[in-house]
Scaffold this motif. Structure first.
Motif, PDB file in Angstrom:
ATOM      1  N   SER A  26      -2.232  -9.156   4.978  1.00 19.43           N
ATOM      2  CA  SER A  26      -3.394  -9.375   4.111  1.00 19.43           C
ATOM      3  C   SER A  26      -4.693  -9.316   4.923  1.00 19.43           C
ATOM      4  N   ILE A  27      -5.002  -8.131   5.421  1.00 18.22           N
ATOM      5  CA  ILE A  27      -6.200  -7.893   6.227  1.00 18.22           C
ATOM      6  C   ILE A  27      -7.326  -7.500   5.274  1.00 18.22           C
ATOM      7  N   SER A  28      -8.233  -8.424   5.042  1.00 16.66           N
ATOM      8  CA  SER A  28      -9.211  -8.239   3.968  1.00 16.66           C
ATOM      9  C   SER A  28     -10.233  -7.145   4.249  1.00 16.66           C
ATOM     10  N   CYS A  29     -10.546  -6.881   5.516  1.00 16.75           N
ATOM     11  CA  CYS A  29     -11.631  -5.937   5.818  1.00 16.75           C
ATOM     12  C   CYS A  29     -11.181  -4.481   5.822  1.00 16.75           C
ATOM     13  N   LEU A  30      -9.876  -4.228   5.720  1.00 18.85           N
ATOM     14  CA  LEU A  30      -9.370  -2.854   5.747  1.00 18.85           C
ATOM     15  C   LEU A  30      -8.923  -2.457   4.341  1.00 18.85           C
ATOM     16  N   MET A  37      -3.235  -7.484  -0.200  1.00 17.67           N
ATOM     17  CA  MET A  37      -3.999  -8.659  -0.605  1.00 17.67           C
ATOM     18  C   MET A  37      -3.563  -9.117  -1.997  1.00 17.67           C
ATOM     19  N   ALA A  38      -3.400  -8.172  -2.902  1.00 15.31           N
ATOM     20  CA  ALA A  38      -2.990  -8.509  -4.267  1.00 15.31           C
ATOM     21  C   ALA A  38      -1.584  -9.112  -4.276  1.00 15.31           C
ATOM     22  N   ARG A  39      -0.680  -8.557  -3.457  1.00  8.36           N
ATOM     23  CA  ARG A  39       0.692  -9.081  -3.406  1.00  8.36           C
ATOM     24  C   ARG A  39       0.710 -10.482  -2.803  1.00  8.36           C
ATOM     25  N   ALA A  40      -0.108 -10.721  -1.789  1.00  8.39           N
ATOM     26  CA  ALA A  40      -0.173 -12.058  -1.192  1.00  8.39           C
ATOM     27  C   ALA A  40      -0.697 -13.078  -2.199  1.00  8.39           C
ATOM     28  N   ALA A  41      -1.707 -12.683  -2.970  1.00  7.39           N
ATOM     29  CA  ALA A  41      -2.253 -13.581  -3.988  1.00  7.39           C
ATOM     30  C   ALA A  41      -1.202 -13.904  -5.051  1.00  7.39           C
ATOM     31  N   GLU A  42      -0.436 -12.905  -5.444  1.00  5.15           N
ATOM     32  CA  GLU A  42       0.609 -13.113  -6.447  1.00  5.15           C
ATOM     33  C   GLU A  42       1.695 -14.047  -5.910  1.00  5.15           C
ATOM     34  N   TRP A  43       2.056 -13.861  -4.635  1.00  2.00           N
ATOM     35  CA  TRP A  43       3.062 -14.747  -4.021  1.00  2.00           C
ATOM     36  C   TRP A  43       2.572 -16.187  -4.019  1.00  2.00           C
ATOM     37  N   TYR A  86      -6.238 -16.858   2.426  1.00  2.00           N
ATOM     38  CA  TYR A  86      -4.996 -16.154   2.714  1.00  2.00           C
ATOM     39  C   TYR A  86      -5.238 -14.816   3.401  1.00  2.00           C
ATOM     40  N   ASP A  87      -6.494 -14.459   3.620  1.00  2.00           N
ATOM     41  CA  ASP A  87      -6.761 -13.205   4.337  1.00  2.00           C
ATOM     42  C   ASP A  87      -6.761 -13.455   5.838  1.00  2.00           C
ATOM     43  N   VAL A  88      -6.552 -12.384   6.595  1.00  2.00           N
ATOM     44  CA  VAL A  88      -6.431 -12.494   8.047  1.00  2.00           C
ATOM     45  C   VAL A  88      -7.257 -11.402   8.729  1.00  2.00           C
ATOM     46  N   GLY A 150      -9.586 -14.799  -0.585  1.00  2.00           N
ATOM     47  CA  GLY A 150      -9.069 -13.722   0.247  1.00  2.00           C
ATOM     48  C   GLY A 150     -10.138 -12.961   0.998  1.00  2.00           C
ATOM     49  N   GLU A 151     -11.292 -13.622   1.262  1.00  2.00           N
ATOM     50  CA  GLU A 151     -12.381 -12.907   1.934  1.00  2.00           C
ATOM     51  C   GLU A 151     -13.081 -13.741   3.001  1.00  2.00           C
TER      52      GLU A 151
END
Length: 451
Positions: A26-30, A37-43, A86-88, A150-151
């Motif tokens: 979940s790399i928010s800047c790429l 990112m969407a899958r991590a949020a759903e999890w 949750y972003d990295v 996520g940002e």
């Protein structure tokens, strides 16, 4: 209730879930990781529901999703808003990782993965601590709200407007954030201040082209000379910023904070040796730890102009550049400081030179009184589990969204971190010490019960 036993019995389950969360790249800047990112949020949404939270929702933004959830069944009790992200960060350079950054690996009592300590591991503590209370007791001692974004690694561009639009939904008596570190193993710390920042690019121009130094030298202004003179005017010989009004909104360090700083027993001489410096330097009358945590600064980050290549080129440069930032404290307003900087630079500009200024970031400082009841209860909770009461510190850097939570929601923010300074956040081989994962769960249970 025997929480230590509960967490021991569920440790493998909790670590398994944490591994699942850490496996999302979940790399928010790429932009290529937007689906991740969407899958991590759903999890996270599903895990929150399984953990007993209610009203769990994913909110779309102009960037990456924000997740909210709550459990509001304690009438008359305080409401606590827990924030995490949750972003990295990106993983480069990849070849320096011992194990792949999104294949979590436990070794030597640590879990290795990108996001392990910043901030998935620390954020996950709150979810599992709250789940534990619900499963053990069937109710919570407080009302809980969650806001997970996520940002954060992109300076949270969409969260402030989300907070403004959802003030009532997210209103709380306290905000709790775990995204900071201990002083060292076994020495918890609670930051009571984060410095703000403002930045500017300075450009000095003189003639309409570079000039031959033999033909024109001594008779025309030199952009580099003008810039160097200008930059030298920004500090006095005592290390203080010489910009008029720079310290207007900077209070004296309180006796309580001076006492807390002294408890740190910071070894300035060892720092000097480690950095191979002849001496430390800074504003006269303050210790190193006070200078970097509780005092404002003005620093140069880049100065360039003229010929940079090998050998000699005897020109008088027509243009010179400097990059400057100011770290801000207390009630210093970034806009006000930038205005004062502009006035100073214009007044001290050498005759014959022209000045251009481009302003950059503007982030206010965050501060909270260490005597505040919520911070004192947090320090007590650390002592319950670690046997050592947390010390109060001030951080030299900043987490921009902390000030936004405090200002927009008008709620005190307590930063209860469980990381360690050497856990390589933002670097290869990021990890989270599982001792702090285990003790962090119990600390959060203790804290929620205390408030």
């Amino acid at each position: 209730m025997n929480y230590e036993r509960y967490f021991q019995e569920n440790r493998e389950k909790h670590l398994g879930e944490l591994k699942e969360l850490l496996a999302f790249p979940s790399i928010s800047c790429l932009s290529e990781h937007k689906p991740d990112m969407a899958r991590a949020a759903e999890w996270l949404l599903n895990n929150l529901i399984e953990s007993g939270f209610e009203n769990a929702h994913i909110h779309q933004t102009n960037g990456h999703p924000i997740i909210t959830a709550d459990y509001l069944h304690a009438p008359g009790k305080p409401t606590v808003l827990v924030y995490g992200h949750y972003d990295v960060q990106p993983v480069d350079p990849l070849h320096l990782w011992i194990t792949p950054p999104f294949e979590p690996d436990i070794r030597d009592g640590k879990i290795y993965a990108r996001g392990a300590t910043d901030d998935k591991g620390q954020m996950f503590l709150h979810i599992k601590a709250i789940e534990a209370i619900l499963k053990q007791e069937g109710e919570l001692p407080v009302n809980i709200k969650l806001c997970i974004e996520g940002e954060e690694e992109m300076t949270s561009p969409n969260l402030p407007s989300f907070l403004e639009a959802n003030k009532e939904k997210l209103s709380a008596d306290f905000v709790v954030i775990s995204d900071t570190a201990f002083l060292e193993t076994g020495r918890p710390a609670i930051p009571t201040g984060l410095r703000g920042i403002c930045s500017l690019d300075v450009i000095v121009n003189t003639a309409n082209s570079d000039l031959h130094s033999g033909t024109y030298g001594g008779g025309v202004p030199n952009a580099l000379h003008a810039l160097v003179s200008l930059l030298a005017s920004l500090h006095d010989k005592q290390g203080r910023v010489a910009v008029e009004g720079f310290y207007s909104d900077v209070p004296d360090i309180s006796p309580l904070m001076k006492t807390e700083f002294a408890k740190l027993n910071y070894d300035e001489e060892q720092l000097r040796i480690n950095l191979e410096l002849g001496a430390l330097y800074g504003e006269e009358g303050f210790s190193f730890i006070e200078r970097v945590g509780a005092r404002p600064t003005l620093e140069l980050h880049g100065v360039h102009g003229g010929f940079q290549g090998e050998g000699l080129k005897t020109v008088i440069p027509k243009e010179a550049h400097a990059k400057i930032t100011c770290r801000l404290v207390a009630d210093q307003d970034p806009e006000d400081i930038l205005d004062k900087m502009k006035n100073h630079l214009e007044r001290h500009l050498q005759s014959g030179a022209k000045l251009s200024i481009i302003t950059g970031v503007k982030i206010r400082a965050f501060n909270i009184d260490p005597s505040h009841r919520i911070l004192q209860l947090a320090a007590d909770a650390y002592e319950d589990v670690y046997g050592v009461r947390a010390l109060f510190t001030k951080e030299g850097g900043g987490i921009p969204i902390v000030e936004a939570f405090s200002r927009i929601l008008q709620a005190p923010v307590v930063m209860m971190g469980f990381g360690l300074p050497d856990e390589k956040l933002h670097a290869p081989n990021e990890h989270f010490n599982l001792e702090n994962f285990d003790k962090g769960l119990r600390t959060m249970v203790s804290f929620l019960k205390k408030i």
